[in-house]
Design a protein around this motif. Structure first.
Motif, PDB file in Angstrom:
ATOM      1  N   TRP A 187       0.846  -1.184   0.000  1.00 10.04           N
ATOM      2  CA  TRP A 187       0.000   0.000   0.000  1.00 10.04           C
ATOM      3  C   TRP A 187       0.885   1.239   0.000  1.00 10.04           C
ATOM      4  CZ3 TRP A 187      -4.083  -1.270   4.320  1.00 10.04           C
ATOM      5  CH2 TRP A 187      -4.815  -2.376   3.910  1.00 10.04           C
TER       6      TRP A 187
ATOM      7  N   SER B 260     -13.084   9.893   2.266  1.00 13.78           N
ATOM      8  CA  SER B 260     -12.672   8.596   2.816  1.00 13.78           C
ATOM      9  C   SER B 260     -12.424   7.602   1.701  1.00 13.78           C
ATOM     10  CB  SER B 260     -13.731   8.026   3.751  1.00 13.78           C
ATOM     11  OG  SER B 260     -14.430   9.021   4.389  1.00 13.78           O
TER      12      SER B 260
ATOM     13  N   SER C 197      -8.955   5.740   0.847  1.00 14.53           N
ATOM     14  CA  SER C 197      -8.774   4.289   0.857  1.00 14.53           C
ATOM     15  C   SER C 197      -8.276   3.798  -0.495  1.00 14.53           C
ATOM     16  CB  SER C 197     -10.067   3.590   1.257  1.00 14.53           C
ATOM     17  OG  SER C 197     -10.955   3.555   0.176  1.00 14.53           O
TER      18      SER C 197
ATOM     19  N   LEU D  71      -4.711   3.229   0.912  1.00 13.31           N
ATOM     20  CA  LEU D  71      -4.954   1.959   1.611  1.00 13.31           C
ATOM     21  C   LEU D  71      -5.227   0.812   0.640  1.00 13.31           C
ATOM     22  CD1 LEU D  71      -7.188   3.263   4.503  1.00 13.31           C
ATOM     23  CD2 LEU D  71      -4.744   2.965   4.466  1.00 13.31           C
TER      24      LEU D  71
ATOM     25  N   GLY E  77      -7.324   0.429  -1.878  1.00 13.92           N
ATOM     26  CA  GLY E  77      -8.658   0.218  -2.449  1.00 13.92           C
ATOM     27  C   GLY E  77      -9.229  -1.148  -2.135  1.00 13.92           C
ATOM     28  N   TRP E  78      -9.533  -1.914  -3.192  1.00 13.05           N
ATOM     29  CA  TRP E  78     -10.171  -3.209  -2.976  1.00 13.05           C
ATOM     30  C   TRP E  78      -9.169  -4.334  -2.744  1.00 13.05           C
ATOM     31  CZ3 TRP E  78     -10.682  -0.695  -7.817  1.00 13.05           C
ATOM     32  CH2 TRP E  78      -9.827  -1.165  -8.808  1.00 13.05           C
TER      33      TRP E  78
ATOM     34  N   TRP F 172     -13.412  -5.334   1.021  1.00 13.49           N
ATOM     35  CA  TRP F 172     -12.205  -4.669   1.531  1.00 13.49           C
ATOM     36  C   TRP F 172     -12.316  -3.165   1.326  1.00 13.49           C
ATOM     37  CZ3 TRP F 172      -9.992  -7.523   4.746  1.00 13.49           C
ATOM     38  CH2 TRP F 172      -9.808  -8.890   4.526  1.00 13.49           C
ATOM     39  N   PHE F 173     -12.787  -2.794   0.118  1.00 13.06           N
ATOM     40  CA  PHE F 173     -12.926  -1.366  -0.168  1.00 13.06           C
ATOM     41  C   PHE F 173     -13.879  -0.708   0.821  1.00 13.06           C
ATOM     42  CE2 PHE F 173     -15.392   2.002  -2.222  1.00 13.06           C
ATOM     43  CZ  PHE F 173     -14.385   2.901  -2.450  1.00 13.06           C
TER      44      PHE F 173
ATOM     45  N   LYS G 227     -12.327  -0.383   4.291  1.00 10.56           N
ATOM     46  CA  LYS G 227     -11.323   0.679   4.392  1.00 10.56           C
ATOM     47  C   LYS G 227     -11.986   2.056   4.375  1.00 10.56           C
ATOM     48  CE  LYS G 227      -7.958  -2.199   2.178  1.00 10.56           C
ATOM     49  NZ  LYS G 227      -7.361  -2.556   0.892  1.00 10.56           N
ATOM     50  N   THR G 228     -12.979   2.206   3.486  1.00 13.73           N
ATOM     51  CA  THR G 228     -13.668   3.495   3.416  1.00 13.73           C
ATOM     52  C   THR G 228     -14.354   3.798   4.738  1.00 13.73           C
ATOM     53  OG1 THR G 228     -14.053   3.085   1.106  1.00 13.73           O
ATOM     54  CG2 THR G 228     -15.323   4.832   2.097  1.00 13.73           C
TER      55      THR G 228
ATOM     56  N   MET H   5     -11.910   4.943   7.315  1.00 16.78           N
ATOM     57  CA  MET H   5     -11.543   6.354   7.141  1.00 16.78           C
ATOM     58  C   MET H   5     -12.679   7.266   7.601  1.00 16.78           C
ATOM     59  SD  MET H   5      -8.537   6.995   5.647  1.00 16.78           S
ATOM     60  CE  MET H   5      -8.796   8.466   4.678  1.00 16.78           C
TER      61      MET H   5
END
Lengths: 337, 324
Positions: free
Chosen positions: A187, A249, A253, A257, A259-260, A282-283, A286-287, A290
């Motif tokens: 990342w 956010s 991500s 971070l 993304g997906w 995952w996306f 992470k979003t 954030m």
């Protein structure tokens, strides 16, 4: 003719596919904000409407819609009605280029980052027009503060994103995410850690969130640029603010971070264990992390003073990015990326 | 903390055990790291590797046991001298290279990243490990043989000059204060909630609470009030209005007994002045005035409130009895 009709129908469907989830997310984001605020203050929070307050956002929306739309007599009526519409349009337009999973994107354009920049900057017009059209001194002050803040923080934010563009060699979100494939080590968060911090801080400032919500500043200027708005106008401003936060956010991500991308790719045991998880999860995780961070920061820190805010933007964040970008360039040269 | 402070022997033993354990662990890890770096350009010298592994193991063991000891005894190591910071920097550099080296073992991805600079890394690690061992020994011995000067002025001066400045700089760079703030709110997020869900839950009310006023009756249904007008006289807010007449059985009774709830200040003087315990303050405080005029409590209403609150009143008095 049928061709054109079909095409238009497809476009509308695509727009709805973005709009509806985003609006639902925004609705529940407001609830999340209230809940997290309550939890941080040792309270329970909204829990009366629906199971554990899950219908609260809709109750709020209905309440706003039921209220009378009041326009001050001295307000500039055309601009007064236009401002919230500009705000909310730009806030939602940004979502067009956000990919949530490989290929799941409405407009996979090459200059995605530039587009986002353009659109979020246009959002500032909503604020300043609201401030001007309300014909109220508080609204005017709020709008002026917001403008000064957004202009100064946009520079640092741009530099922070330049780091990502340099590393990935692309301005397309999907390419940037693909460049981060292969586990948490890949990342851009790690090589660009200072830029990530700068990005988060600038994101808070751009969306006029605490600790940088001088544009709203309840204590001094009541509610800033939205002081004269009620009913649906207020709701649209509210909606655009939260949509912007979610957008910030999501971009964070995607750019920092991975993304997906799963964080456990290529890691000995966990990688196999989490292979079945759909990438979009995952996306979303992470979003949401954030987004949670933004709320968390709001309910932790007090508001900055205006000169402190400007000092931080110009004397801390911009130099940080200016130092880090040449280092990133060197890293690219040495590592031969 | 206290437990370990009382048992110095146990702490010593624990520290030594940790020292030996972590030394051996990191010795083995470093050895593994060396064999993992498969560098065709650089031949491996077995002796160098072994010495390096030994030194790394010792350094890690010393550092970990040092930190553990100070944590257990809850006495922070003193680092007043600015030279200590220079030394600490060497230690930091060493640990950075060492962590990179250890990453070579655990992550196949990072191996690809670090392979090109592998030989620089391992060389640096080797030299730094010797320096760090010396440094760590100096710091650890320094705790005992060169204790911090404790004269007030001296420390204050030094602190303001070096320690505070350095620490402030480091903290600002790491946005330390912000992180501690976030940690504080994260902690409170999981605390027990203090909310009372009002209509279902109620705040406990004292038996002496002075709420809504009421008029009581005798058990046979006869009203207690004898229209002596003491309450009317004592009321500081002039909230009570009484008119009296002789009833058909010859007793003195009120024909009008009005209390203006808006005037009433809930002082409870009326209850204290009443010779027949007729007017009382109840602990009822959830009431609402919906229309103009409802704020006047008439005699009928007051009696009704009294009838309603009689069991609660008896209970309150029973609860309060031991403290009277």
């Amino acid at each position: 003719m049928l061709d054109v009709m079909f095409h238009i129908a497809f476009l509308v469907l695509q727009a709805l596919l973005i709009l509806v989830p985003v609006l639902i997310c925004v609705a529940y984001y407001t609830l999340a904000e209230r809940k997290v605020a309550a939890y941080i203050q040792g309270r329970v929070g909204a829990n009366r409407v629906g199971w554990r307050g899950l219908l609260q956002p809709f109750a709020d929306a209905l309440k706003f819609i039921n209220k009378e739309y009041i326009k001050p007599a001295e307000a500039n009526s055309g601009l007064f009605y236009l401002a919230p519409i500009i705000s909310v349009t730009t806030a939602i337009a940004g979502w067009a280029v956000i990919p949530v999973a490989p290929g799941w994107v409405a407009a996979d354009i090459h200059a995605g980052i530039l587009y986002i920049f353009a659109v979020t900057s246009l959002g500032a017009y909503g604020i300043i027009i609201a401030g001007w059209a309300s014909n109220s001194k508080y609204a005017m002050f709020g709008a002026m503060r917001a403008m000064a803040q957004i202009i100064s923080y946009e520079i640092a934010m741009g530099f922070a994103l330049v780091g990502v563009i340099m590393l990935s060699g692309s301005m397309n979100f999907s390419d940037i995410v693909n460049a981060q494939a292969g586990g948490i080590w890949h990342w851009y968060l790690w090589p660009l850690l200072p830029l990530f911090v700068v990005y988060v801080i600038c994101g808070l400032a751009e969306t006029n969130r605490l600790p940088f919500d001088l544009a709203e500043g309840e204590a001094e200027i009541v509610a800033g640029y939205m002081v004269e708005y009620g009913s649906i106008g207020f709701m649209l401003f509210f909606l655009s603010e939260y949509a912007n936060m979610l957008l910030i956010s999501a971009i964070g991500s995607l750019l920092f971070l991975g993304g997906w991308q799963s964080p456990f790719d290529h890691i000995v045991f966990l990688g196999y264990l989490t292979q079945w998880v759909p990438l979009v999860i995952w996306f979303i995780l992470k979003t949401f992390f954030m987004a949670f961070l933004i709320i968390w920061v709001r309910w932790t820190f007090p508001r900055y003073r205006y000169d402190q805010l400007m000092m931080m933007g110009w004397k801390t964040l911009i130099p940080t990015t200016l130092v880090w970008l040449p280092l990133v360039g060197l890293y690219i040269k040495v590592a031969g990326l | 903390m206290k437990f370990f402070q009382q048992k110095p022997m146990l702490t010593q033993l624990l520290t030594i055990a940790v020292f030996v354990g972590s030394s051996v662990l990191f010795l083995l890890l470093t050895l593994t790291a060396w064999y993992t770096i498969d560098l065709p350009t650089q031949p491996l010298y077995p002796d160098t590797i072994r010495y390096h592994a030994l030194i790394s193991g010792l350094t890690w063991g010393l550092s970990i046991s040092f930190i553990l000891k100070h944590l257990l005894l809850n006495e922070p190591p003193h680092l007043y001298s600015k030279y200590y910071f220079a030394l600490l920097m060497i230690v930091g550099l060493y640990f950075m290279t060492q962590i990179c080296l250890l990453c070579l073992i655990f992550s196949t991805d990072l191996r690809a990243y670090l392979q090109p600079i592998g030989h620089i890394l391992s060389d640096f690690n080797l030299y730094f490990s010797i320096l760090t061992l010396v440094t760590a020994s100096v710091i650890i011995l320094g705790q005992r043989y060169w204790p911090a000067k404790k004269t007030k002025q001296n420390t204050a001066k030094r602190q303001s000059k070096h320690k505070d400045h350095m620490i402030r700089l480091i903290k600002r760079f790491l946005i330390w204060d912000f992180l501690t703030g976030l940690g504080q709110t994260a902690k409170t997020m999981f605390q027990k909630k203090k909310t009372i869900q009002f209509p279902e839950e109620k705040i406990p009310v004292s038996p002496r609470f002075r709420g809504l006023l009421a008029l009581r009756r005798y058990p046979n249904g006869e009203e207690r009030c004898i229209a002596c007008k003491l309450c009317e006289a004592v009321c500081p807010a002039l909230a009570i209005t009484i008119e009296a007449k002789v009833r058909s059985d010859g007793s003195r009774r009120t024909t009008r007994f009005d209390i203006d709830m808006f005037k009433c200040i809930n002082c409870g003087f009326c209850e204290e002045s009443c010779p027949v315990d007729s007017i009382v303050v109840t602990s009822e405080h959830h009431y609402v005035v919906r229309e103009r005029g409802e704020n006047i409590l008439t005699k009928d209403k007051l009696l009704a409130i009294g009838d309603m609150c009689e069991p609660k009143l008896a209970q309150d008095r029973a609860n309060d009895q031991p403290y009277r």
